[in-house]
Structure formats: structure tokens, C-alpha cells
Design an enzyme around this catalytic site. Structure first.
Site, short mmCIF file in Angstrom:
data_model
loop_
_atom_site.label_atom_id
_atom_site.label_comp_id
_atom_site.label_asym_id
_atom_site.label_seq_id
_atom_site.Cartn_x
_atom_site.Cartn_y
_atom_site.Cartn_z
N LYS A 1 0.86 -1.32 0.03
CA LYS A 1 -0.10 -0.03 -0.09
C LYS A 1 0.93 1.44 0.03
O LYS A 1 1.91 1.37 0.68
CB LYS A 1 -0.72 -0.21 1.08
CG LYS A 1 -1.77 1.34 1.36
CD LYS A 1 -2.67 1.20 2.68
CE LYS A 1 -3.37 2.52 3.05
NZ LYS A 1 -4.06 2.69 4.11
N LYS B 1 -10.05 12.60 8.74
CA LYS B 1 -9.39 12.21 10.07
C LYS B 1 -9.32 13.61 11.04
O LYS B 1 -9.21 14.69 10.60
CB LYS B 1 -7.96 11.78 9.69
CG LYS B 1 -7.84 10.15 9.22
CD LYS B 1 -6.67 9.89 8.94
CE LYS B 1 -6.49 8.39 8.45
NZ LYS B 1 -7.10 7.43 9.25
N ASP C 1 1.67 6.56 5.67
CA ASP C 1 0.47 5.42 4.96
C ASP C 1 0.93 4.66 3.98
O ASP C 1 0.29 3.74 3.32
CB ASP C 1 -0.60 6.16 5.16
CG ASP C 1 -1.79 5.12 5.01
OD1 ASP C 1 -1.61 4.22 5.61
OD2 ASP C 1 -2.96 5.57 4.52
N ARG D 1 -7.90 -0.29 1.07
CA ARG D 1 -8.46 -1.52 0.54
C ARG D 1 -8.98 -1.30 -0.92
O ARG D 1 -8.94 -2.17 -1.77
CB ARG D 1 -9.58 -2.23 1.37
CG ARG D 1 -10.63 -1.03 1.50
CD ARG D 1 -11.57 -1.64 2.75
NE ARG D 1 -11.01 -1.30 4.19
CZ ARG D 1 -11.21 -1.48 5.38
NH1 ARG D 1 -12.66 -2.13 5.56
NH2 ARG D 1 -10.62 -0.92 6.58
N1 BES Z 1 -4.28 4.44 7.06
C1 BES Z 1 -5.29 3.96 7.86
C2 BES Z 1 -4.92 3.07 9.01
C3 BES Z 1 -4.15 3.43 10.11
C4 BES Z 1 -4.73 4.22 11.22
C5 BES Z 1 -2.86 3.21 10.10
C6 BES Z 1 -4.14 4.82 12.35
C7 BES Z 1 -2.19 3.60 11.34
C8 BES Z 1 -2.74 4.29 12.24
C9 BES Z 1 -6.59 3.58 7.09
O1 BES Z 1 -6.49 4.20 5.77
C10 BES Z 1 -7.78 4.01 7.64
O2 BES Z 1 -7.80 5.05 7.91
N2 BES Z 1 -8.43 2.86 8.20
C11 BES Z 1 -9.54 3.45 8.78
C12 BES Z 1 -10.67 2.31 8.40
C13 BES Z 1 -12.02 2.47 8.87
C14 BES Z 1 -12.86 3.90 8.38
C15 BES Z 1 -12.87 1.45 8.74
C16 BES Z 1 -9.49 3.17 10.34
O3 BES Z 1 -8.71 2.16 10.87
O4 BES Z 1 -9.56 3.85 11.07
ZN ZN Z 2 -4.69 4.72 4.89
MN MN Z 3 -7.63 5.90 5.69
#
Ligand code: BES
Ligand code: ZN
Ligand code: MN
Length: 499
Positions: free
Chosen positions: A268, A280, A291, A354
Site C-alpha cells: 500500500k 481524520k 501510510d 483496501r
Molecule cells: N491508514 C489508515 C489506517 C491507520 C490508522 C494506520 C492509524 C495507522 C494508524 C487507514 O486508511 C484508515 O484510515 N483506516 C480506517 C478504516 C475505518 C474507516 C474502517 C481506520 O482504521 O480507522
Molecule cells: Zn490509509
Molecule cells: Mn484511511
């Protein structure tokens, strides 16, 4: 840093610093004991004075030891002898090297490999020494305008070998260690670069520049127009909200037999994840420059593979994009069509990893892979579940999962498996499309993997969620370069070259 494996008598070494271990309760291992005798018992005297008793993490410098050609002796605490294992060994090497990092010695000789912790071999201990030393010496200065040039960095470490007949294995361990460490540093550097420098185009250029390192490597960058033609509607929906064009990096290394199926790694490469319209919170958002660490790790593994000239076929794919809010960005409720033909309802634009991975995974099919492993900072839920020590592992094949778990244990770059049972699949069912891109509050790491699993039915596949392991926060904030050691070990083992 430069490394050399050498056999010889420690007390004869003419060096700026000789590194020796001390076990707890001031116990000198054999090699330290003979050094003590060579300098008229000076080491024992020093320990008796109470400055150090051998606890893990302690260190003590002795200047100008008697009767010896070395200028300094650095004693490092190794903890209790009965608990001395690989993890302790790596800490000891790290402590020694960080003590010397900014001191006067620009070169040192270490006798620590003599200590051979449980479960180590000559090959593995020399390799681990190099990796732990590089880990301790790493710093990221690319964005500083004035680095202190008065410091005298450690430039060379010589590793003493006890048994001369093992020299070949020691040299191999050092060589492999350097190849892996370079891959790790590469991944760290890319991870640590900020989002305005490390863009999708930057990552693509870095991949392209690796081409000159081997004639066996082919690098192709798929542009948005080409992805459009392939029908990668899911991936492109993410980059639509960004001014930086998405890229799909395709690297093909043909080191193995022409007909042997390749291992395909998919990383990714979100060079900045603001969440998109599902924005966020701002606190800590700067960390979302990390990321793309999955993509960086894949480039790191390719780098190690080139240095090691592995006799294997390896394909690395890095879908790379930004995820930003914009008038053209994905909106919650949007439905997009992936390359596989499956439609996806985007309920949360922050679950973008994803969305770019699924199209890259579909693209992976054309390589007729032996196995596909994707690596992604995919879910915050993984950090909640496992913290920063383990990467999350989910797979549709138990043998492949076992292979990854073992490689993790052997390198100290560990993963922990979570279930991918069918019971979870219904959580990502959508009312209006084939799949939803989120699965509700619970089991976020598993439902993310369930999403990916719908695109990986035709091959052996494993997913590493490195959201917790890819970087460390706080005062030591940096990318870790994980899981480059784990993945390189997996490749080495497939080539039967790990020893
Ligand atoms: N890159 C983030 C995941 C992440 C968050 C990695 C914090 C490391 C630290 C990913 O793209 C994301 O935002 N995932 C969301 C998914 C949710 C919306 C289902 C998450 O984990 O909050
Ligand atoms: Zn992400
Ligand atoms: Mn994200």
C-alpha cells in the site's frame, strides 16, 4: 557502515575500541575473561568498583587498557546469562553501537558474536549483528540543512569470529545482513520523507531508478490512463480527490527459472492519508505520511533481493496515491466498479487502502503467482489489537501463513495471525452494491482482510497489516523498515540460502 568478519585473538586487535560483554553479577564470559587477564585484571577491578554489574543496557568505557594495543574497551551489560537470547543480543549490539555513535572512535572491533545466544548459528549471529548495528546507527537527516559535521561517526565495525573454520558462514551472514539492512534503511528513508516530497510520482521515480542495478529487473509505471483502460475504478476513485496522479508501480525481477512462478508482493503506497471526505481528526494527522510504508517495504525487499542476487522470480506492485478531501473526491455512499467487476459501496472514504489494494490484487493474477502477499498500514484496529510489536497476519492458506510466522520469529520481525473465518464476511455485505468498504465497529482488521479476500480467491494469499509495526511514535518517531527482514527471510528460505 562498513562491516568485516575476522578470526583472530581479541587481545591482539589494534583498534580504537574493543567491545566486550559482561553478564549480570559481574560475570565475565570466556572471551572477556581472557581479555581481563591480558590487561592484568583491569576489567575485574573496574567492575569491582561498582560502576556496572552487567545488567542489560548498561555500558562502561575503559580508556587506555594496560598491555593491550586497543585504545578503549567498551563493556556492555548482557543481563542474566541464563536469559541471554537473540532479543537480548540485539539489544546489546544496539547499545554498544549507539554508545559509540557520536564518540571518538570511528572504527571498532566487537567480540559479542562469541556469546552465541540460544538458537543462533554463526551465519545468523553475524547477520543479526549487522542488522542490529545498522538499526542503532540509523538517523534520518535528508531534510536538515545543517548536520553537525564535528561529530565523528562510527564508520566500520569488525566482527570477531571464534572458530576459524566457520569464516565462510560468518562472511555470508555479514553480506546478507548488509543487503537486508540496506533494504530496511531504504524503506525507512522513504517512510520518513514528508508527503510533499514523497508523492506517488516520487515513489515511482525511486522504483524506476532501481532498474540500473540489475539487468534482470524490469520496472514499469502504469499511469492513470492505463489504469482507466484496465478498469481500475476503485483505485482511481481514491486518487480523483488529489492533484497528484496515482501510479501503479510494477517491478519484475527474473532471477529464477523462466517458468517458475513468482512471489508477488503488493504494498500500500498512500503517500498521505487525510481520510478524504471522511476527514481524520487533525491531532497526529502528520503521521499519515507513513501510510505508504507497505509500498516502501516492498521496494526495500526488492533492493535486498537485488543485492543478494536471489535465484527467484519476484514481482513487486505498489499502488500509490494520496487520499484527500476535494470536490472530486469519493463521497460516502458512492459506488465504484473495481477491475474485477465487483461493485463497491464506499461508506467511509477513509477506508481507502483496501480500495487501491483490491485493483492491484486483481492485477496480480496475470503473473500466475506462487503466492501473493500484501503489506499495508490498513487499520487503526490492528494497532489497538496488537500494538506496535506484531504485524497482523491473515491468510487464505495455512502453509503460507506458517511460513510468514516462522520467518517473523527467526528475524525478530514478528507477525500474529488473526482469523479469516467466513462468519465475518457478512459484515461487509452491502445493500446496494456487491461489497461495502467498511464492516462496522468490531473486528476492523479482520473485516478489512475479508474485503481483500474477495479479490484473492484464485491464488495463495496472505495479508500483513503493519499499521502498528511500520513506524514508532513519540520521541523515537521514525519508520521502522518492517517487515523487510521478515519478507527477505521468507525469500531466502524459499531459495534455501538462509544459513
Ligand atoms: N491508514 C489508515 C489506517 C491507520 C490508522 C494506520 C492509524 C495507522 C494508524 C487507514 O486508511 C484508515 O484510515 N483506516 C480506517 C478504516 C475505518 C474507516 C474502517 C481506520 O482504521 O480507522
Ligand atoms: Zn490509509
Ligand atoms: Mn484511511
Amino acid at each position: 557502515m562498513e562491516f568485516e568478519a575476522k578470526s583472530g585473538v581479541p587481545s591482539n586487535q589494534r583498534t580504537a575500541c574493543l567491545i566486550l560483554g559482561v553478564f549480570e553479577k559481574r560475570k565475565l564470559p570466556e572471551v572477556s575473561h581472557s581479555m581481563d587477564q591480558a590487561c592484568n585484571g583491569q576489567l575485574r577491578q573496574l567492575l569491582k568498583s561498582g560502576d556496572m554489574d552487567g545488567k542489560l543496557g548498561q555500558s562502561l568505557m575503559l580508556y587506555n587498557p594496560q598491555e593491550l594495543p586497543c585504545k578503549r574497551i567498551l563493556l556492555v551489560g548482557c543481563g542474566a546469562e541464563k536469559d541471554f537470547n537473540l532479543a537480548a543480543y540485539r539489544k546489546v549490539v544496539g547499545k554498544a553501537v549507539s554508545t559509540l555513535k557520536d564518540g571518538g572512535a570511528t572504527e571498532a572491533v566487537t567480540c559479542l558474536p562469541h556469546l552465541m545466544p540460544k538458537e543462533s548459528t554463526t551465519y545468523s549471529i553475524f547477520r543479526d549483528t549487522v542488522l542490529a548495528a545498522e538499526e542503532a546507527i540509523y538517523s534520518f537527516n535528508q531534510c536538515k540543512s545543517n548536520i553537525d559535521s564535528s561529530k565523528r561517526p562510527l564508520r566500520k565495525l569488525t566482527l570477531m569470529l571464534e572458530d576459524r573454520s566457520e569464516l565462510k558462514k560468518a562472511v555470508k551472514g555479514v553480506d546478507h545482513g548488509m543487503a537486508i539492512a540496506n533494504g530496511v534503511s531504504r524503506a525507512k528513508d522513504l517512510g520518513n520523507l514528508p508527503g510533499n516530497i514523497c508523492t506517488p510520482s516520487y515513489l515511482a521515480d525511486q522504483a524506476k531508478s532501481m532498474k540500473r542495478r540489475s539487468r534482470k529487473l524490469k520496472v514499469e509505471i502504469l499511469e492513470e490512463a492505463q489504469m482507466e483502460k484496465l478498469g481500475m475504478g476503485s483505485l482511481l476513485s481514491v486518487s480523483r480527490g488529489s492533484r497528484q496522479p496515482a501510479k501503479l508501480i510494477v517491478m519484475e525481477y527474473r532471477g529464477g527459472k523462466p517458468k517458475s512462478k513468482p512471489v508477488v508482493l503488493v504494498g500500500k503506497g498512500l503517500t498521505f492519508d487525510a481520510g478524504g471526505i471522511s476527514l481524520k481528526p487533525s491531532a497526529g494527522m502528520e503521521e499519515m505520511k507513513y501510510d505508504m510504508c507497505g509500498g516502501a517495504s516492498v521496494l526495500g525487499v526488492m533492493s535486498a533481493c537485488l543485492d543478494l542476487k536471489l535465484p527467484i522470480n519476484l514481482v513487486c506492485l505498489v499502488p500509490t496515491s494520496e487520499n484527500l478531501p476535494d470536490g472530486a473526491a469519493n463521497k460516502p455512499g458512492d459506488i465504484v466498479t473495481s477491475m474485477s467487476g465487483k461493485t463497491i459501496e464506499i461508506l467511509n472514504t477513509d477506508a481507502e487502502g483496501r480500495l487501491i489494494l483490491c485493483d492491484a490484487l486483481t492485477y496480480a493474477e496475470r503473473f500466475n503467482p506462487a503466492a501473493v502477499i500484501d503489506i499495508a498500514t490498513l487499520t487503526g484496529a490492528c494497532v489497538v489489537a496488537l500494538g506496535k510489536h506484531a504485524s497482523g497476519l491473515l491468510a487464505n492458506n495455512d502453509t503460507l501463513a506458517r511460513e510468514l510466522l516462522d520467518a517473523g520469529v527467526e528475524t525478530g520481525d514478528r507477525a500474529w495471525q488473526l482469523p479469516l473465518w467466513d462468519d465475518y464476511q457478512e459484515m461487509i455485505d452491502s445493500k446496494t452494491a456487491d461489497i461495502a468498504n467498511i464492516g462496522g465497529r468490531w473486528a476492523g482488521t479482520i473485516t478489512a482482510a475479508c474485503f481483500l479476500s474477495r479479490f484473492t480467491k484464485d491464488f495463495k494469499w496472505a495479508h500483513l497489516d503493519i499499521a502498528g509495526s511500520a513506524w514508532s511514535s513519540g520521541s523515537t518517531k521514525s519508520a521502522t523498515g518492517r517487515p523487510v527482514p521478515l519478507l527477505t527471510q521468507l525469500l531466502l528460505k524459499r531459495c534455501r540460502l538462509d544459513g
